[in-house]
Design a protein around this motif. Structure first.
Motif, mmCIF file in Angstrom:
data_model
loop_
_atom_site.group_PDB
_atom_site.id
_atom_site.type_symbol
_atom_site.label_atom_id
_atom_site.label_comp_id
_atom_site.label_asym_id
_atom_site.label_seq_id
_atom_site.Cartn_x
_atom_site.Cartn_y
_atom_site.Cartn_z
ATOM 1 N N THR A 1 72.063 14.683 17.577
ATOM 2 C CA THR A 1 71.726 15.021 18.956
ATOM 3 C C THR A 1 71.281 13.749 19.668
ATOM 4 N N SER A 2 71.139 13.851 20.976
ATOM 5 C CA SER A 2 70.421 12.839 21.734
ATOM 6 C C SER A 2 69.022 13.402 21.941
ATOM 7 N N ARG A 3 68.033 12.554 21.853
ATOM 8 C CA ARG A 3 66.666 13.061 21.940
ATOM 9 C C ARG A 3 65.847 12.219 22.913
ATOM 10 N N ALA A 4 65.348 12.878 23.938
ATOM 11 C CA ALA A 4 64.370 12.237 24.813
ATOM 12 C C ALA A 4 62.994 12.706 24.343
ATOM 13 N N SER A 5 62.097 11.787 24.107
ATOM 14 C CA SER A 5 60.754 12.175 23.677
ATOM 15 C C SER A 5 59.736 11.467 24.561
ATOM 16 N N PHE A 6 58.767 12.241 25.026
ATOM 17 C CA PHE A 6 57.880 11.773 26.085
ATOM 18 C C PHE A 6 56.522 11.328 25.559
ATOM 19 N N ALA A 7 55.895 10.448 26.328
ATOM 20 C CA ALA A 7 54.510 10.052 26.071
ATOM 21 C C ALA A 7 53.738 10.220 27.374
ATOM 22 N N PHE A 8 52.423 10.070 27.281
ATOM 23 C CA PHE A 8 51.570 10.302 28.452
ATOM 24 C C PHE A 8 51.845 9.328 29.582
ATOM 25 N N TYR A 9 52.507 8.191 29.285
ATOM 26 C CA TYR A 9 52.764 7.219 30.351
ATOM 27 C C TYR A 9 54.111 7.452 31.038
ATOM 28 N N ASN A 10 54.835 8.471 30.639
ATOM 29 C CA ASN A 10 56.100 8.773 31.310
ATOM 30 C C ASN A 10 55.845 9.552 32.595
ATOM 31 N N THR A 11 56.827 9.447 33.512
ATOM 32 C CA THR A 11 56.662 10.062 34.832
ATOM 33 C C THR A 11 57.800 11.057 35.094
ATOM 34 N N MET A 12 57.578 11.898 36.103
ATOM 35 C CA MET A 12 58.635 12.817 36.532
ATOM 36 C C MET A 12 59.846 12.019 37.018
ATOM 37 N N GLY A 13 59.591 10.871 37.640
ATOM 38 C CA GLY A 13 60.680 10.003 38.104
ATOM 39 C C GLY A 13 61.553 9.541 36.939
ATOM 40 N N GLU A 14 60.938 9.344 35.796
ATOM 41 C CA GLU A 14 61.722 8.928 34.628
ATOM 42 C C GLU A 14 62.571 10.083 34.092
ATOM 43 N N VAL A 15 62.041 11.293 34.217
ATOM 44 C CA VAL A 15 62.853 12.464 33.856
ATOM 45 C C VAL A 15 64.082 12.520 34.782
ATOM 46 N N ASP A 16 63.854 12.251 36.067
ATOM 47 C CA ASP A 16 64.980 12.227 37.016
ATOM 48 C C ASP A 16 66.011 11.172 36.614
ATOM 49 N N ALA A 17 65.527 10.020 36.138
ATOM 50 C CA ALA A 17 66.447 8.957 35.713
ATOM 51 C C ALA A 17 67.270 9.417 34.511
ATOM 52 N N LEU A 18 66.631 10.159 33.606
ATOM 53 C CA LEU A 18 67.358 10.712 32.452
ATOM 54 C C LEU A 18 68.452 11.666 32.926
ATOM 55 N N VAL A 19 68.082 12.545 33.841
ATOM 56 C CA VAL A 19 69.037 13.548 34.337
ATOM 57 C C VAL A 19 70.210 12.857 35.039
ATOM 58 N N ALA A 20 69.900 11.844 35.851
ATOM 59 C CA ALA A 20 70.967 11.091 36.527
ATOM 60 C C ALA A 20 71.846 10.392 35.496
ATOM 61 N N GLY A 21 71.228 9.895 34.433
ATOM 62 C CA GLY A 21 71.980 9.230 33.368
ATOM 63 C C GLY A 21 72.917 10.191 32.665
ATOM 64 N N ILE A 22 72.449 11.406 32.416
ATOM 65 C CA ILE A 22 73.301 12.418 31.765
ATOM 66 C C ILE A 22 74.494 12.746 32.671
ATOM 67 N N ARG A 23 74.210 12.857 33.974
ATOM 68 C CA ARG A 23 75.317 13.115 34.926
ATOM 69 C C ARG A 23 76.353 12.004 34.871
ATOM 70 N N ASN A 24 75.876 10.758 34.753
ATOM 71 C CA ASN A 24 76.793 9.617 34.682
ATOM 72 C C ASN A 24 77.642 9.675 33.411
ATOM 73 N N VAL A 25 77.011 10.066 32.297
ATOM 74 C CA VAL A 25 77.761 10.208 31.032
ATOM 75 C C VAL A 25 78.890 11.213 31.232
ATOM 76 N N GLN A 26 78.551 12.332 31.874
ATOM 77 C CA GLN A 26 79.569 13.375 32.081
ATOM 78 C C GLN A 26 80.690 12.877 33.000
ATOM 79 N N LYS A 27 80.310 12.037 33.975
ATOM 80 C CA LYS A 27 81.311 11.493 34.890
ATOM 81 C C LYS A 27 82.267 10.556 34.133
ATOM 82 N N VAL A 28 81.692 9.677 33.314
ATOM 83 C CA VAL A 28 82.505 8.718 32.560
ATOM 84 C C VAL A 28 83.470 9.453 31.632
#
Lengths: 162, 426
Positions: free
Chosen positions: B397-424
């Motif tokens: 699998t691919s695994r995103a794992s979070f720590a207390f220093y992560n932000t909602m903005g970083e979750v958005d970056a992950l989601v945008a990255g997944i969209r890009n993978v699907q586009k490619v």
């Protein structure tokens, strides 16, 4: 993917979507299995050798896009060629993937396979690209299964010099 | 400079990292120099915390202070530096004792990590007390480090390993667990939080059930200690293992907590200096716990650094950390589960900050390489938990794992990255 050095170029994506020579051979003279336990890539390669000529070649398996495209392009490239030509390509491909051969500089016969040159900047993906070639080498030598790790590791047991 | 540039309202950031139970993540991020890195021309989005988390400046400073002002070998010299280093090392042990609420500091053993801690229990307890036909219960969720040592014992002693199955959500079935007990059951090894799926296991109930049958329990807490409040007395576990580097500390250090009564009756794991009282060629007398299990010169700097990491986490508060990480997980789960072609692997009701997923038609390694091109670091592969992958019939699998220093903005970056993978790969 405007970056020309990027790995996921259209040719690689195309071979991943529509792999050439994907399947089995009814009259295989040599077969080998290749496995990368680190990422689970697994391919089976079948060869029909007549003398030194590669009359037929086919592969099957589950793998990432880099491995599958590498296998697809490899089979397209070596089909109808001689074993010696294939062995040369095996060595050159490995040298390109590991950075020992700069495809822009040295002499080589890789042609379209240079789309894989970018893997040398991604150490964890080098073996994905090499696995099909490593497996072809095993098949030539009647080795029935090989791996990218331990004693069979192509990084430590150089291929192409048999 | 970068930190200031990244902060949304420069100068308006309050100084305290926690206020009314909520973390001030922007303020916290300023403590982590590595989070200011750019990768592939993009700000690093570090979502591989379950593999290893990053180190805040106070921990880095503590390592530097030890190495510049306090270093010598411990428990040996009578000189100033040796005494200073010994005091700092033992103080760190007490910090960790309080962090997990152990009864005594001698119940806290420094190991090289969770893996060594489990191996210590296998050698110290398993090899001494288990014999042919005895049974050890493990779960499908276990990390290889809590499987392979017991298989080595199986091959050596002829013990039997029994495995608790999991359901499609990645939760294991407590009644199946209870059914595995019989008169030959001698030991239970269970993971507190699954590294591959994030499942939080009901370890307290499992321990109570095992204890009612006189069976001791080892908890692999590698993925729990960084994310939730661990109280070993409340859990009543016999052993609890975790790693320093997943806890904002250094690599090469970890902890085995063991009840004194268990540790005292176990045999040593490694032989050498510091674990002895006296040695002659005829006979050696072993030291008391915890030293009996700490042969040789330990990674002193790392042990002291782990104490500083624990201080840092406690200052933020484990409850505040858990709350923030839960919000990140809920947000990420909501975003990713709505994406066509994306499947979340591991949907337990109680989860910690792990989001494992697959994208239809794309191998996880291709996902990881493409996300990396967007600066997003995730783990791809089997996560050293191949039985879990086999259970879901997937290679990885691919695994995103979070720590207390992560932000909602970083979750958005992950989601945008997944969209890009699907586009490619579209």
């Amino acid at each position: 993917m405007a970056d020309p050095k990027a790995l996921y170029q259209e040719v690689i994506l195309d071979h991943n979507r529509k792999p050439r020579n994907f399947g089995t051979l009814s009259q295989a003279s040599h077969t080998a299995e290749g496995h990368n336990p680190l990422c689970g890539d697994h391919i089976t390669l079948a060869l029909e050798l007549r003398g030194d000529a590669i009359e037929g070649i086919a592969f099957q398996g589950e793998s990432c896009a880099i491995c599958k495209a590498s296998a697809s392009m490899m089979t397209a490239m070596v089909k109808g060629k001689t074993r010696q030509t294939a062995e040369t390509l095996i060595k050159e491909f490995r040298d390109m993937a590991t950075g020992a051969l700069d495809v822009g500089q040295g002499d080589h016969h890789l042609g379209r396979l240079t789309v894989f040159a970018g893997v040398r900047d991604l150490p964890t993906r080098v073996k994905c690209a090499i696995l099909p070639w490593h497996t072809l080498h095993a098949a030539f030598n009647s080795v029935s299964s090989t791996s990218t790790e331990a004693g069979d590791d192509p990084m430590h047991a150089p291929i192409g010099d048999a | 400079m970068t930190a200031q540039a990244r902060s949304r309202i420069p100068g308006a950031v309050p100084e305290t990292p926690v206020s009314s139970g909520k973390l001030n993540v922007e303020r916290i991020r300023a403590d982590f120099p590595i989070l200011k890195l750019n990768v592939a021309g993009r700000p690093l989005v570090y979502l591989d915390n379950a593999a290893s988390s990053q180190m805040p400046q106070p921990v880095i400073d503590r390592l530097v202070r030890y190495q510049t002002e306090q270093h010598a070998n411990i428990h040996r010299g009578v000189h100033y530096l040796s005494e200073t280093a010994t005091a700092a090392y033992e103080e760190s042990r007490r910090k960790i004792q309080h962090f997990i609420n152990a009864r005594e500091d001698r119940e806290v053993i420094f190991t090289s990590g969770t893996t060594e801690a489990v191996n210590l229990v296998m050698h110290g307890f398993g090899r001494k007390f288990l014999t042919a036909g005895d049974e050890v219960i493990l779960t499908t969720l276990e990390h290889h480090s809590n499987i392979v040592p017991w298989q080595m014992l199986r091959d050596e002693k002829g013990i039997k390993i029994r495995v608790v199955p999991i359901n499609d959500a990645g939760e294991f079935l407590i009644d199946e667990y209870e059914k595995l007990f019989n008169e030959r059951t001698r030991f239970v090894g269970v993971m507190h939080v699954s590294n591959a799926l994030g499942t939080v296991n009901p370890v307290k109930a499992m321990i109570a059930y095992a204890h009612a049958r006189g069976v001791p329990v080892l908890v692999d807490g590698a993925q729990a200690a960084p994310h939730l409040k661990v109280d070993v007395q409340d859990l009543d576990c016999d052993f609890y293992a975790f790693s320093g580097h997943k806890l904002c500390g250094p690599t090469g250090i970890g902890i085995l907590y063991g009840k004194a009564v268990q540790l005292e009756r176990m045999q040593p794991f490694k032989g050498g200096g510091d674990m002895i009282l006296s040695v002659s060629f005829e006979k050696t007398a072993y030291n008391a716990i915890p030293y009996k299990f700490e042969a040789g010169t330990p990674p002193i700097a790392a042990a002291i650094g782990l104490g500083a990491a624990v201080d840092y986490l406690l200052a933020l508060g484990m409850d505040a950390i858990a709350t923030h990480e839960h919000e990140l997980l809920e947000y990420a789960t909501a975003q990713v589960s709505g994406m066509p072609g994306v499947r979340i692997v591991g949907t337990a009701r109680h989860k910690s900050a792990v989001l494992s997923f697959t994208i239809a038609g794309v191998h996880p390694h291709d996902v990881g390489t493409l996300l990396n091109q967007d600066g997003v670091a995730v783990r791809t592969g089997h996560h050293c938990a191949q039985p879990v992958m086999q259970r879901f019939s997937i290679p990885a699998t691919s695994r995103a794992s979070f720590a207390f220093y992560n932000t909602m903005g970083e979750v958005d970056a992950l989601v945008a990255g997944i969209r890009n993978v699907q586009k490619v790969f579209g």
